[in-house]
Write a protein that holds these residues in place. Sequence first.
Motif, PDB file in Angstrom:
ATOM      1  N   SER A 373       0.868  -1.113  -0.043  1.00  0.00           N
ATOM      2  CA  SER A 373      -0.012  -0.149   0.003  1.00  0.00           C
ATOM      3  C   SER A 373       1.026   1.262  -0.125  1.00  0.00           C
ATOM      4  CB  SER A 373      -1.034   0.207   1.090  1.00  0.00           C
ATOM      5  OG  SER A 373      -1.913  -0.924   1.156  1.00  0.00           O
ATOM      6  N   VAL A 374       0.397   2.329  -0.561  1.00  0.00           N
ATOM      7  CA  VAL A 374       1.024   3.612  -0.687  1.00  0.00           C
ATOM      8  C   VAL A 374      -0.118   4.500  -0.035  1.00  0.00           C
ATOM      9  CG1 VAL A 374       1.780   5.671  -2.040  1.00  0.00           C
ATOM     10  CG2 VAL A 374       2.228   3.153  -2.622  1.00  0.00           C
ATOM     11  N   HIS A 375       0.477   5.264   1.114  1.00  0.00           N
ATOM     12  CA  HIS A 375      -0.392   6.307   1.580  1.00  0.00           C
ATOM     13  C   HIS A 375      -0.070   7.720   1.213  1.00  0.00           C
ATOM     14  CE1 HIS A 375      -3.108   3.752   4.079  1.00  0.00           C
ATOM     15  NE2 HIS A 375      -2.159   3.012   4.369  1.00  0.00           N
ATOM     16  N   ASN A 376      -0.490   7.947  -0.306  1.00  0.00           N
ATOM     17  CA  ASN A 376       0.054   9.216  -0.597  1.00  0.00           C
ATOM     18  C   ASN A 376      -0.563   9.014  -2.087  1.00  0.00           C
ATOM     19  OD1 ASN A 376       1.276  11.531  -1.684  1.00  0.00           O
ATOM     20  ND2 ASN A 376       3.209  10.862  -0.844  1.00  0.00           N
ATOM     21  N   MET A 377      -1.700   9.431  -2.222  1.00  0.00           N
ATOM     22  CA  MET A 377      -2.292   9.108  -3.613  1.00  0.00           C
ATOM     23  C   MET A 377      -1.669   9.974  -4.551  1.00  0.00           C
ATOM     24  SD  MET A 377      -4.519   7.821  -5.453  1.00  0.00           S
ATOM     25  CE  MET A 377      -5.745   7.047  -4.414  1.00  0.00           C
ATOM     26  N   ASP A 378      -1.631  11.599  -4.102  1.00  0.00           N
ATOM     27  CA  ASP A 378      -1.427  12.587  -5.078  1.00  0.00           C
ATOM     28  C   ASP A 378       0.154  12.055  -5.363  1.00  0.00           C
ATOM     29  OD1 ASP A 378      -3.462  14.047  -4.895  1.00  0.00           O
ATOM     30  OD2 ASP A 378      -2.907  15.294  -3.323  1.00  0.00           O
ATOM     31  N   GLY A 379       1.006  11.764  -4.746  1.00  0.00           N
ATOM     32  CA  GLY A 379       2.316  11.272  -5.025  1.00  0.00           C
ATOM     33  C   GLY A 379       2.499  10.222  -6.011  1.00  0.00           C
ATOM     34  N   PHE A 380       1.561   9.289  -5.878  1.00  0.00           N
ATOM     35  CA  PHE A 380       1.815   8.079  -6.625  1.00  0.00           C
ATOM     36  C   PHE A 380       1.244   8.500  -8.002  1.00  0.00           C
ATOM     37  CE2 PHE A 380       0.186   4.103  -8.339  1.00  0.00           C
ATOM     38  CZ  PHE A 380       1.156   3.129  -7.849  1.00  0.00           C
ATOM     39  N   LEU A 381       0.343   9.266  -8.308  1.00  0.00           N
ATOM     40  CA  LEU A 381      -0.378   9.640  -9.584  1.00  0.00           C
ATOM     41  C   LEU A 381       0.610  10.723 -10.171  1.00  0.00           C
ATOM     42  CD1 LEU A 381      -4.131  10.105  -8.570  1.00  0.00           C
ATOM     43  CD2 LEU A 381      -2.982   8.120  -9.910  1.00  0.00           C
ATOM     44  N   LEU A 382       1.456  10.975  -9.523  1.00  0.00           N
ATOM     45  CA  LEU A 382       2.731  11.920 -10.275  1.00  0.00           C
ATOM     46  C   LEU A 382       3.275  11.091 -11.113  1.00  0.00           C
ATOM     47  CD1 LEU A 382       4.132  14.313  -7.569  1.00  0.00           C
ATOM     48  CD2 LEU A 382       2.665  14.720  -9.625  1.00  0.00           C
ATOM     49  N   GLY A 383       3.567   9.718 -10.844  1.00  0.00           N
ATOM     50  CA  GLY A 383       4.165   8.902 -11.741  1.00  0.00           C
ATOM     51  C   GLY A 383       5.595   8.823 -11.524  1.00  0.00           C
ATOM     52  N   ASP A 384       6.337   8.968 -10.358  1.00  0.00           N
ATOM     53  CA  ASP A 384       7.671   8.907 -10.387  1.00  0.00           C
ATOM     54  C   ASP A 384       7.997   7.837  -9.259  1.00  0.00           C
ATOM     55  OD1 ASP A 384       6.965  10.583  -8.095  1.00  0.00           O
ATOM     56  OD2 ASP A 384       7.389  12.479  -9.010  1.00  0.00           O
ATOM     57  N   GLU A 385       8.679   8.348  -8.094  1.00  0.00           N
ATOM     58  CA  GLU A 385       9.329   7.524  -7.226  1.00  0.00           C
ATOM     59  C   GLU A 385       8.461   6.390  -6.537  1.00  0.00           C
ATOM     60  OE1 GLU A 385       9.927  10.936  -7.208  1.00  0.00           O
ATOM     61  OE2 GLU A 385      12.039  11.118  -7.250  1.00  0.00           O
ATOM     62  N   LEU A 386       7.147   6.726  -6.279  1.00  0.00           N
ATOM     63  CA  LEU A 386       6.422   6.038  -5.668  1.00  0.00           C
ATOM     64  C   LEU A 386       5.663   4.951  -6.494  1.00  0.00           C
ATOM     65  CD1 LEU A 386       4.207   8.259  -3.141  1.00  0.00           C
ATOM     66  CD2 LEU A 386       6.264   6.830  -2.693  1.00  0.00           C
ATOM     67  N   LEU A 387       5.232   5.375  -7.631  1.00  0.00           N
ATOM     68  CA  LEU A 387       5.102   4.085  -8.785  1.00  0.00           C
ATOM     69  C   LEU A 387       6.085   3.494  -9.144  1.00  0.00           C
ATOM     70  CD1 LEU A 387       2.968   2.881 -10.866  1.00  0.00           C
ATOM     71  CD2 LEU A 387       3.702   4.832 -12.334  1.00  0.00           C
ATOM     72  N   ASP A 388       7.383   3.857  -9.322  1.00  0.00           N
ATOM     73  CA  ASP A 388       8.655   2.933  -9.615  1.00  0.00           C
ATOM     74  C   ASP A 388       8.871   2.172  -8.630  1.00  0.00           C
ATOM     75  OD1 ASP A 388      10.657   2.776 -11.503  1.00  0.00           O
ATOM     76  OD2 ASP A 388      12.028   3.220  -9.818  1.00  0.00           O
ATOM     77  N   GLU A 389       8.844   2.383  -7.191  1.00  0.00           N
ATOM     78  CA  GLU A 389       9.076   1.639  -6.266  1.00  0.00           C
ATOM     79  C   GLU A 389       7.935   0.651  -6.215  1.00  0.00           C
ATOM     80  OE1 GLU A 389      10.416   1.543  -1.673  1.00  0.00           O
ATOM     81  OE2 GLU A 389      10.195   3.238  -2.661  1.00  0.00           O
ATOM     82  N   MET A 390       6.813   0.805  -6.299  1.00  0.00           N
ATOM     83  CA  MET A 390       5.984  -0.488  -6.372  1.00  0.00           C
ATOM     84  C   MET A 390       6.213  -1.414  -7.479  1.00  0.00           C
ATOM     85  SD  MET A 390       1.601  -0.422  -6.119  1.00  0.00           S
ATOM     86  CE  MET A 390       1.629   0.042  -4.450  1.00  0.00           C
ATOM     87  N   ILE A 391       6.417  -0.785  -8.850  1.00  0.00           N
ATOM     88  CA  ILE A 391       6.766  -1.676  -9.791  1.00  0.00           C
ATOM     89  C   ILE A 391       7.973  -2.686  -9.441  1.00  0.00           C
ATOM     90  CG2 ILE A 391       7.847  -1.666 -12.220  1.00  0.00           C
ATOM     91  CD1 ILE A 391       5.653   0.668 -12.923  1.00  0.00           C
ATOM     92  N   GLN A 392       8.872  -1.875  -8.903  1.00  0.00           N
ATOM     93  CA  GLN A 392      10.087  -2.786  -8.587  1.00  0.00           C
ATOM     94  C   GLN A 392       9.738  -3.948  -7.521  1.00  0.00           C
ATOM     95  OE1 GLN A 392      13.106  -2.582  -9.723  1.00  0.00           O
ATOM     96  NE2 GLN A 392      13.508  -0.453 -10.343  1.00  0.00           N
ATOM     97  N   ALA A 393       8.756  -3.454  -6.649  1.00  0.00           N
ATOM     98  CA  ALA A 393       8.443  -4.713  -5.603  1.00  0.00           C
ATOM     99  C   ALA A 393       7.625  -5.810  -6.483  1.00  0.00           C
ATOM    100  CB  ALA A 393       7.463  -4.010  -4.580  1.00  0.00           C
ATOM    101  N   LEU A 394       6.986  -5.599  -7.466  1.00  0.00           N
ATOM    102  CA  LEU A 394       6.238  -6.350  -8.365  1.00  0.00           C
ATOM    103  C   LEU A 394       7.289  -7.219  -9.178  1.00  0.00           C
ATOM    104  CD1 LEU A 394       3.374  -4.244  -9.790  1.00  0.00           C
ATOM    105  CD2 LEU A 394       2.885  -6.406  -8.413  1.00  0.00           C
ATOM    106  N   ASN A 395       8.203  -6.772  -9.650  1.00  0.00           N
ATOM    107  CA  ASN A 395       9.322  -7.504 -10.464  1.00  0.00           C
ATOM    108  C   ASN A 395       9.955  -8.298  -9.511  1.00  0.00           C
ATOM    109  OD1 ASN A 395      10.017  -6.827 -13.419  1.00  0.00           O
ATOM    110  ND2 ASN A 395       9.356  -4.972 -12.475  1.00  0.00           N
ATOM    111  N   ASP A 396      10.259  -7.887  -8.051  1.00  0.00           N
ATOM    112  CA  ASP A 396      10.887  -8.417  -7.039  1.00  0.00           C
ATOM    113  C   ASP A 396      10.256  -9.728  -6.845  1.00  0.00           C
ATOM    114  OD1 ASP A 396      13.238  -8.501  -5.273  1.00  0.00           O
ATOM    115  OD2 ASP A 396      11.730  -8.253  -3.725  1.00  0.00           O
ATOM    116  N   PHE A 397       9.009  -9.643  -6.490  1.00  0.00           N
ATOM    117  CA  PHE A 397       8.244 -10.914  -6.021  1.00  0.00           C
ATOM    118  C   PHE A 397       8.099 -12.053  -7.299  1.00  0.00           C
ATOM    119  CE2 PHE A 397       4.093 -12.908  -5.569  1.00  0.00           C
ATOM    120  CZ  PHE A 397       4.435 -13.480  -4.262  1.00  0.00           C
TER     121      PHE A 397
END
Length: 414
Positions: A373-397
């Motif tokens: 989960s990400v508790h930062n909607m505005d930051g996530f929708l910016l499409g930078d670090e937070l989205l990238d970290e979640m995508i990295q986690a998906l690749n990791d898993f």
Amino acid sequence: MLVSAARCVLCGVRTVSRNVWGKRSNVLDRRSVLGQRVLGSRSVSDSARPSLLEEFMRSDVWARYLQRLQHWGVTGSAPGEVPGMDGSHVEVKRLLPVLAELRRKENELWELRKMVTEENEDLKSLAATDMAACEEELLNLKYQLAWLLIFKEDDDDYNLILEVMAGVGGQEAMLFTAEMFDMYQRYATFKNWSFDVLGYFRSDLGGVRHATASVSGSDAYKYLKYEGGVHRVQRVPKTEKQGRIHTSTMTVAILPQPREIHLVINPKDLRIETKRASGAGGQHVNTTDSAVRIVHIPTGIVSECQQERSQIKNKETAMKVLRAKLYNMKLEEQVNKRQSARKIQVGTKGRSEKIRTYNFPQDRVTDHRIGMSVHNMDGFLLGDELLDEMIQALNDFSHYESLMEIVDNANICK
């Protein structure tokens, strides 16, 4: 190239019935462990926590698998290939140089550990320092072996077609689709990729019914391939007069686009229609039949474009998208005994077939495949670090699941 449905993070349905230490008695869902990390509100201890893959690389079960590989390499008792990902095989000779270096480093570490027991304090201090460096090199060698087993050549070296479609929820779904398309465009900028809009079909209130873009750049497909699926939004729509929270959906499809697609398309199989473009666009809109719609009759696949003023250019773009869709269908047909990748991604666009939820009242984005989960909607929708970290986690898993499947196939834990 496509990860098997049994372990692919896209599916997200397989509970891992053993932990990374090789114990099968206690069921541990690694998605839950990974999901304990909450982005946007994490502490220092969270950021210092070893990754899922790093935990696995240090585990006994992976060590036992590498010992078996080493035994095969020394005795030559293995066949020419060992099981890799997706039912594919990896030639043992590709692994031998890394295995040989791994053995050398393990012997070096064993000698250093003996030196640590010496009474000479200076020698013990020097050996301890060398041990730390040696252990780090061993970990890197284990990673190298993992990548050799997981990845085929050029697996993720694809450009792609990104396709977004409004799902359930009417105008609200279309508004959310527009926001998602913008998020991915900003993410492409963040990753220094090119993002060329191929089609953009607006709704009456400024949303998007359907949009496509060509994304190209280093590892673009590698990072975006797990974004395909149904995304759910929960919020009070702009059109809601009584303040009620609505649930809407939109769909993302990721279509790999190799640099050379060997497809033969019979012109007789195409129905090409032209019409006047619709929506905002200035004086040329609704004055010429520049919009192009192509239907591949045997499959029913449709591709359309109205971005350019020229009908010829729109036809070229529509054909580009059509070829990517047909190529994706061709890839799906090569995958046996599992759901096709596009069916997994697109589904029926229903509210229940979700991979991720965007809950605005709770300021939360949750990926249901890994429980993160990400508790930062505005930051996530910016499409930078937070989205990238979640995508990295998906690749990791996904990589972790692939390695566990490989170990299972080798009967290491049995």
